[in-house]
Design a protein around this motif. Structure first.
Motif, PDB file in Angstrom:
ATOM      1  N   ASN A 231       0.344   5.837   0.246  1.00  0.00           N
ATOM      2  CA  ASN A 231      -0.548   6.978   0.423  1.00  0.00           C
ATOM      3  C   ASN A 231      -0.225   8.056  -0.610  1.00  0.00           C
ATOM      4  O   ASN A 231       0.896   8.150  -1.107  1.00  0.00           O
ATOM      5  CB  ASN A 231      -0.403   7.578   1.827  1.00  0.00           C
ATOM      6  CG  ASN A 231      -0.839   6.601   2.906  1.00  0.00           C
ATOM      7  OD1 ASN A 231      -1.727   5.781   2.694  1.00  0.00           O
ATOM      8  ND2 ASN A 231      -0.205   6.678   4.070  1.00  0.00           N
TER       9      ASN A 231
ATOM     10  N   GLN B 262       4.866   7.256  -0.047  1.00  0.00           N
ATOM     11  CA  GLN B 262       4.438   7.621   1.301  1.00  0.00           C
ATOM     12  C   GLN B 262       3.637   6.475   1.920  1.00  0.00           C
ATOM     13  O   GLN B 262       2.822   5.847   1.258  1.00  0.00           O
ATOM     14  CB  GLN B 262       3.565   8.880   1.257  1.00  0.00           C
ATOM     15  CG  GLN B 262       4.286  10.116   0.753  1.00  0.00           C
ATOM     16  CD  GLN B 262       3.362  11.333   0.722  1.00  0.00           C
ATOM     17  OE1 GLN B 262       2.193  11.241   1.074  1.00  0.00           O
ATOM     18  NE2 GLN B 262       3.902  12.464   0.287  1.00  0.00           N
ATOM     19  N   GLY B 263       3.870   6.236   3.197  1.00  0.00           N
ATOM     20  CA  GLY B 263       3.088   5.254   3.943  1.00  0.00           C
ATOM     21  C   GLY B 263       3.178   3.845   3.390  1.00  0.00           C
ATOM     22  O   GLY B 263       2.195   3.098   3.428  1.00  0.00           O
TER      23      GLY B 263
ATOM     24  N   SER C   8      -5.998  11.174  -4.362  1.00  0.00           N
ATOM     25  CA  SER C   8      -5.199  10.956  -3.167  1.00  0.00           C
ATOM     26  C   SER C   8      -5.889   9.967  -2.234  1.00  0.00           C
ATOM     27  O   SER C   8      -7.062   9.637  -2.396  1.00  0.00           O
ATOM     28  CB  SER C   8      -4.974  12.290  -2.445  1.00  0.00           C
ATOM     29  OG  SER C   8      -4.045  12.138  -1.398  1.00  0.00           O
ATOM     30  N   GLY C   9      -5.110   9.470  -1.255  1.00  0.00           N
ATOM     31  CA  GLY C   9      -5.638   8.501  -0.309  1.00  0.00           C
ATOM     32  C   GLY C   9      -4.728   7.301  -0.227  1.00  0.00           C
ATOM     33  O   GLY C   9      -3.604   7.310  -0.734  1.00  0.00           O
ATOM     34  N   GLN C  10      -5.207   6.238   0.405  1.00  0.00           N
ATOM     35  CA  GLN C  10      -4.428   5.003   0.493  1.00  0.00           C
ATOM     36  C   GLN C  10      -4.797   4.086  -0.663  1.00  0.00           C
ATOM     37  O   GLN C  10      -5.972   3.913  -0.989  1.00  0.00           O
ATOM     38  CB  GLN C  10      -4.677   4.282   1.810  1.00  0.00           C
ATOM     39  CG  GLN C  10      -3.773   3.065   2.013  1.00  0.00           C
ATOM     40  CD  GLN C  10      -4.002   2.357   3.329  1.00  0.00           C
ATOM     41  OE1 GLN C  10      -4.984   1.624   3.486  1.00  0.00           O
ATOM     42  NE2 GLN C  10      -3.111   2.577   4.283  1.00  0.00           N
TER      43      GLN C  10
ATOM     44  N   THR D  54       0.840  -1.191   0.000  1.00  0.00           N
ATOM     45  CA  THR D  54       0.000   0.000   0.000  1.00  0.00           C
ATOM     46  C   THR D  54       0.877   1.244   0.000  1.00  0.00           C
ATOM     47  O   THR D  54       2.019   1.212   0.450  1.00  0.00           O
ATOM     48  CB  THR D  54      -0.919   0.049   1.234  1.00  0.00           C
ATOM     49  OG1 THR D  54      -0.103   0.138   2.419  1.00  0.00           O
ATOM     50  CG2 THR D  54      -1.786  -1.190   1.327  1.00  0.00           C
TER      51      THR D  54
END
Length: 331
Positions: free
Chosen positions: A29, A101-102, A75-77, A27
Motif C-alpha cells: 500500500n 505498508q500492507g 497511492s493505493g494498493q 502487494t
C-alpha cells in the motif's frame, strides 16, 4: 510467506532466486516499497512488473546488500512481480527483506503451467543490448528472461511458466565441450553438476514440458577444444533417455520437442529428423501417455549478441509458438 515459481531455495529466512525468469509477487500500500537484495557470486539482474506493466531490469551488484526501491505513481494498493533476468549459472539473487505498508504475498497462478527446458535461447541470453551494448560487459549483461519466447507464450495464454535452461548446454554435448549436458544437471536445484541439492519436482506440476535442445549439439565448437562430428545416434538415444527422465518426474504430462531457429540448412533437416525419431520411439513405448508433440521453427537470422535472438526475435518466435501451445493446453 512468498510463493515463488521456478528453481529457488529458502535459506536462513532468505529467498534464493536461482533459475532464469524465476518469479514471485506481493502487494503493498502507498507509493513505495523496498527490497534488500544481494548477489554473492557476481553481479546479477532482476526485472519487475508494477500493476501488470513491465518496468525495467535492475542491476544487483556482487556481494552488495543493496536496496531496491519500487515507486508507484499514485497511492493505493499495488501488485508487484519480481523476476530473475539472468540464469542459474550467474548465481542466485538473495531476497533478504521486503519492506512496505500492507505487504502481502501473492500466490502465483498454477493453471496450465508450462516448463521450458532449453539453452541460452530459452534463457533470453544475449537478447537485450539496450543498456550494455553487444561485445561489452559480462555475458549476462544482455540477459532478459522476461522477454524470452517462453514467458511471452505463457503470458499470452494466461499460463504460469518455469524456465529450466542453461546457456551453452545440449542433450549429449555442449557448445564447446562434451558435458555436462542437460541430463546430468536437470535434477540439481542449481542446474549445475557440482550442486548437491536435488530439486523437488513435486513443487510444480506442468501441463506441458517444452524441450528445446540441439543448437549446441550441432555447434562446431570454439575452435580450441577437440570437436568430433555430430553423432545422430548419440543425440537420439540421449534425447530419448532425457524424455523418459522428465516423464518420470511428471506423470502424464504433455511433452513437446522444439527445433531451433538458429540451426540452418542440412543441419536443420537433420535436427528435425532426429526429433522425429525421438518422438516415434518414445511414442512406441508410451503406454497411456500422450503422444510427443513436435514444433519446427522457421530458420532465423538472429539479431541479438553473438548470434542469439534479440527481444524482437523472441517476439517472432513466441507468436509462432502460441497456436501450438494453445492447442496443447486445450482441456
Amino acid at each position: 510467506a512468498l510463493k515463488p515459481v521456478g528453481r529457488y531455495a529458502f535459506d536462513n529466512g532468505e529467498l534464493q532466486m536461482i533459475s532464469s525468469g524465476m518469479y514471485f509477487g506481493f502487494t503493498f500500500n502507498g507509493t513505495v516499497c523496498s527490497l534488500q537484495v544481494s548477489s554473492p557470486e557476481q553481479h546479477n539482474y532482476l526485472q519487475y512488473e508494477l500493476d501488470g506493466i513491465y518496468q525495467k531490469r535492475i542491476r544487483v551488484e556482487k556481494g552488495n546488500n543493496g536496496l531496491i526501491q519500487i515507486i508507484a505513481p499514485k497511492s493505493g494498493q499495488h501488485n508487484v512481480w519480481i523476476f530473475k533476468a539472468t540464469e542459474a549459472h550467474t548465481g542466485p539473487v538473495h531476497i533478504k527483506k521486503i519492506e512496505g505498508q500492507g505487504l502481502k504475498a501473492l500466490p502465483a497462478k498454477q493453471a496450465n503451467l508450462i516448463e521450458f527446458i532449453g539453452n541460452s535461447i530459452t534463457c533470453g541470453a544475449a537478447a537485450d543490448p539496450s543498456e550494455v551494448p553487444c561485445g561489452t560487459g559480462a555475458y549476462h549483461d544482455q540477459h532478459n528472461a522476461y522477454l524470452a519466447y517462453g514467458p511471452r507464450v505463457a503470458r499470452n495464454l494466461g499460463s504460469a511458466f518455469i524456465l529450466s535452461s542453461v546457456s551453452g548446454i545440449g542433450i549429449y554435448r555442449n557448445w564447446n565441450s562434451n558435458g555436462p549436458a542437460m541430463p546430468l544437471v536437470y535434477e540439481k536445484t542449481s542446474l549445475r553438476q557440482e550442486g548437491k541439492a536435488l530439486w523437488d519436482f513435486k513443487q510444480f506440476t506442468p501441463r506441458v514440458v517444452s524441450i528445446a535442445l540441439g543448437t549446441n549439439d550441432f555447434s562446431n565448437g570454439d575452435g580450441k577444444s577437440e570437436r568430433l562430428p555430430f553423432d545422430s545416434a548419440a543425440f537420439v538415444q540421449n534425447y530419448i533417455s532425457f524424455v523418459q527422465l522428465v516423464k518420470s518426474k511428471y506423470k502424464g504430462t504433455q511433452i513437446a520437442l522444439l527445433s531451433s531457429p538458429m540451426v540452418h540448412g542440412s543441419k536443420a533437416q537433420l535436427l528435425q529428423n532426429c526429433l522425429t525419431a525421438v518422438k516415434n520411439r518414445v511414442d512406441a513405448m508410451k503406454g497411456d501417455d500422450k503422444p510427443v508433440a513436435l514444433f519446427f521453427f522457421e530458420p532465423m537470422q538472429a539479431r541479438g549478441c553473438t548470434g542469439h535472438p534479440n527481444v524482437e526475435d523472441h517476439a517472432i518466435m513466441a507468436n509462432a509458438l502460441i497456436p501450438f501451445f494453445k492447442n496443447l493446453l486445450r482441456p
